[in-house]
Design a protein around this motif. Structure first.
Motif, PDB file in Angstrom:
ATOM      1  N   UNK A   1      38.220  47.398  43.706  1.00  0.00           N
ATOM      2  CA  UNK A   1      39.254  48.076  44.309  1.00  0.00           C
ATOM      3  C   UNK A   1      39.903  49.099  43.638  1.00  0.00           C
ATOM      4  N   UNK A   2      39.967  48.803  42.305  1.00  0.00           N
ATOM      5  CA  UNK A   2      40.519  49.561  41.319  1.00  0.00           C
ATOM      6  C   UNK A   2      39.606  49.524  40.009  1.00  0.00           C
ATOM      7  N   UNK A   3      39.232  50.404  39.565  1.00  0.00           N
ATOM      8  CA  UNK A   3      38.279  50.671  38.272  1.00  0.00           C
ATOM      9  C   UNK A   3      38.175  52.144  37.962  1.00  0.00           C
ATOM     10  N   UNK A   4      38.821  52.628  37.169  1.00  0.00           N
ATOM     11  CA  UNK A   4      38.815  53.769  36.457  1.00  0.00           C
ATOM     12  C   UNK A   4      37.749  53.975  35.380  1.00  0.00           C
ATOM     13  N   UNK A   5      37.125  54.858  35.183  1.00  0.00           N
ATOM     14  CA  UNK A   5      36.174  55.207  34.076  1.00  0.00           C
ATOM     15  C   UNK A   5      37.039  55.044  32.685  1.00  0.00           C
ATOM     16  N   UNK A   6      36.397  53.956  31.751  1.00  0.00           N
ATOM     17  CA  UNK A   6      37.004  53.770  30.768  1.00  0.00           C
ATOM     18  C   UNK A   6      38.302  53.064  30.661  1.00  0.00           C
ATOM     19  N   UNK A   7      38.873  52.547  31.945  1.00  0.00           N
ATOM     20  CA  UNK A   7      39.902  51.838  31.876  1.00  0.00           C
ATOM     21  C   UNK A   7      39.700  50.312  31.577  1.00  0.00           C
ATOM     22  N   UNK A   8      40.641  49.570  31.030  1.00  0.00           N
ATOM     23  CA  UNK A   8      40.852  48.249  30.567  1.00  0.00           C
ATOM     24  C   UNK A   8      41.293  47.530  31.514  1.00  0.00           C
ATOM     25  N   UNK A   9      41.409  47.933  32.836  1.00  0.00           N
ATOM     26  CA  UNK A   9      41.827  47.178  34.073  1.00  0.00           C
ATOM     27  C   UNK A   9      40.709  47.326  35.207  1.00  0.00           C
ATOM     28  N   UNK A  10      40.414  46.066  35.782  1.00  0.00           N
ATOM     29  CA  UNK A  10      39.690  46.082  37.074  1.00  0.00           C
ATOM     30  C   UNK A  10      40.335  45.247  37.924  1.00  0.00           C
ATOM     31  N   UNK A  11      40.249  45.621  39.317  1.00  0.00           N
ATOM     32  CA  UNK A  11      40.444  44.678  40.434  1.00  0.00           C
ATOM     33  C   UNK A  11      39.464  44.476  41.280  1.00  0.00           C
ATOM     34  N   UNK A  12      39.136  43.589  41.809  1.00  0.00           N
ATOM     35  CA  UNK A  12      38.177  43.441  42.712  1.00  0.00           C
ATOM     36  C   UNK A  12      38.392  42.421  44.025  1.00  0.00           C
ATOM     37  N   UNK A  13      37.777  42.518  45.090  1.00  0.00           N
ATOM     38  CA  UNK A  13      38.029  41.286  45.950  1.00  0.00           C
ATOM     39  C   UNK A  13      36.681  41.077  46.495  1.00  0.00           C
ATOM     40  N   UNK A  14      36.550  39.696  46.971  1.00  0.00           N
ATOM     41  CA  UNK A  14      35.659  39.020  47.675  1.00  0.00           C
ATOM     42  C   UNK A  14      35.519  38.837  49.056  1.00  0.00           C
ATOM     43  N   UNK A  15      34.425  39.239  49.624  1.00  0.00           N
ATOM     44  CA  UNK A  15      34.577  39.143  51.212  1.00  0.00           C
ATOM     45  C   UNK A  15      33.509  38.369  51.837  1.00  0.00           C
ATOM     46  N   UNK A  16      33.528  37.708  52.876  1.00  0.00           N
ATOM     47  CA  UNK A  16      32.581  37.442  53.826  1.00  0.00           C
ATOM     48  C   UNK A  16      32.797  37.993  55.330  1.00  0.00           C
ATOM     49  N   UNK A  17      31.790  38.947  55.444  1.00  0.00           N
ATOM     50  CA  UNK A  17      31.749  39.722  56.712  1.00  0.00           C
ATOM     51  C   UNK A  17      33.199  40.592  56.526  1.00  0.00           C
ATOM     52  N   UNK A  18      33.955  40.628  57.571  1.00  0.00           N
ATOM     53  CA  UNK A  18      35.315  41.285  57.306  1.00  0.00           C
ATOM     54  C   UNK A  18      36.475  40.813  56.915  1.00  0.00           C
ATOM     55  N   UNK A  19      36.304  39.464  56.401  1.00  0.00           N
ATOM     56  CA  UNK A  19      37.445  38.538  56.170  1.00  0.00           C
ATOM     57  C   UNK A  19      37.273  38.777  54.303  1.00  0.00           C
ATOM     58  N   UNK A  20      38.730  39.200  53.837  1.00  0.00           N
ATOM     59  CA  UNK A  20      38.934  38.928  52.247  1.00  0.00           C
ATOM     60  C   UNK A  20      39.009  37.484  51.974  1.00  0.00           C
TER      61      UNK A  20
END
Length: 319
Positions: free
Chosen positions: A90-109
């Motif tokens: 959900x947030x990952x810039x090239x060369x950035x030292x920060x990353x955000x992600x989410x996991x989903x099953x179907x439409x549910x986070x």
């Protein structure tokens, strides 16, 4: 359980373990296909350790030139063992030292994760090292420690229910249940004597999966970090059970990584400092190699809900 049935169940466990590392890239995100590992309180509910481990794996695939230094994971809702899990940045810039992600099953986070990253070649230099960690030199050798059920919390709850005249709630699906883990309990915490006394346990992968490849070492102790030994306060204080039995759900899980240079198939020492407040539980944990090298530190918050109806056992009539 017959030998053929046992063999089939063990093959399922191997498949589940190999699926831990099998993320397929689909349309810019990564997908884990079932079967997945079930939790100790409900075998068809996704085990939080798998969710955490696969989020870490997804982060290394999204940012292959980096390794996480820190991970902040939030459980939003329970997942199932029978559906695909999608891991999306959900947030990952090239060369950035920060990353955000989410996991989903179907439409549910199901969960969200945030990572602080270091470039591969700088990980060992930038990884935080604790000033004071676990001294393994005065502990019993894991090979001299008796194996114990990895489902310790549910075992204790079942004994508590039985002691008060109720049917056990978790033994039926945990008694003969093959597992990925082998636990050897050194010390279980004593809340009445010291509210912050730690529990100590040796943990390693079970013999069922000992020959399976491990592409990323860190995932094994990371999975162990979610294998917590917490209990609700009414069990700790041996109070009379209410109408329903407690089930634990994780809320937050924070991890600081100290090293990725170790044998993932060897024993790890898991220490947990447990604080309880009614239904809420906070765990401050440390994981070290068998020889005492710091691997990771973690903090987890969880809560207990009384969900499973209790059934009183009628005493047998005397003959």
């Amino acid at each position: 359980m017959s030998k053929n049935e046992k063999r089939g169940v063990q093959e399922d466990i191997v498949k589940i373990f190999e699926n831990f590392f099998n993320l397929t890239e689909v349309d810019g995100h990564f997908t884990a296909t079932p079967p997945h590992h079930g939790g100790a309180f409900n075998p068809i509910r996704l085990f939080g350790g798998q969710a955490i481990g696969q989020a870490y794996l997804a982060a290394t695939k999204i940012r292959p030139d980096f390794l996480p230094l820190r991970m902040d994971f939030t459980f939003l809702r329970p997942g199932t063992t029978k559906d695909d899990i999608d891991y999306m940045a959900t947030s990952s810039g090239v060369g950035s030292h920060y990353l955000a992600l989410e996991s989903r099953q179907g439409e549910k986070v199901l969960n969200t994760a945030k990572f602080r990253l270091a470039r591969l070649k700088y990980f060992e230099k930038e990884a935080l090292q604790p000033v004071d960690f676990i001294d393994t030199s005065n502990l019993p050798c894991p090979y001299q420690t008796k194996p114990s059920s990895p489902f310790i919390a549910t075992t204790v709850i079942d004994k508590w229910l039985k002691r008060h005249g109720f049917e056990t709630r978790f033994a039926n699906f945990n008694r003969n249940r093959p597992t990925l883990f082998e636990g050897r309990l050194i010390r279980f915490y004593d809340f009445e004597n010291d509210q912050k006394q730690s529990s100590l346990m040796w943990m390693r992968l079970s013999k069922i999966v000992k020959d399976s490849p491990i592409p990323i070492n860190v995932i094994i102790p990371l999975v162990f970090s979610d294998f917590i030994l917490a209990l609700p306060s009414n069990v700790i204080l041996d109070q009379e059970p209410s109408q329903k039995s407690p089930v634990m759900s994780s809320l937050e899980h924070q991890v600081v990584f100290h090293s990725n240079d170790f044998d993932a198939k060897d024993f790890f020492l898991v220490e947990q400092q447990i604080e309880c407040s009614t239904e809420m539980v906070k765990i401050n944990g440390k994981i070290a190699t068998r020889h005492g090298r710091p691997v990771m530190s973690f903090t987890q918050q969880a809560f207990f809900q009384e969900l499973i109806p209790n059934q009183f056992v009628e005493p047998s009539p005397k003959l």
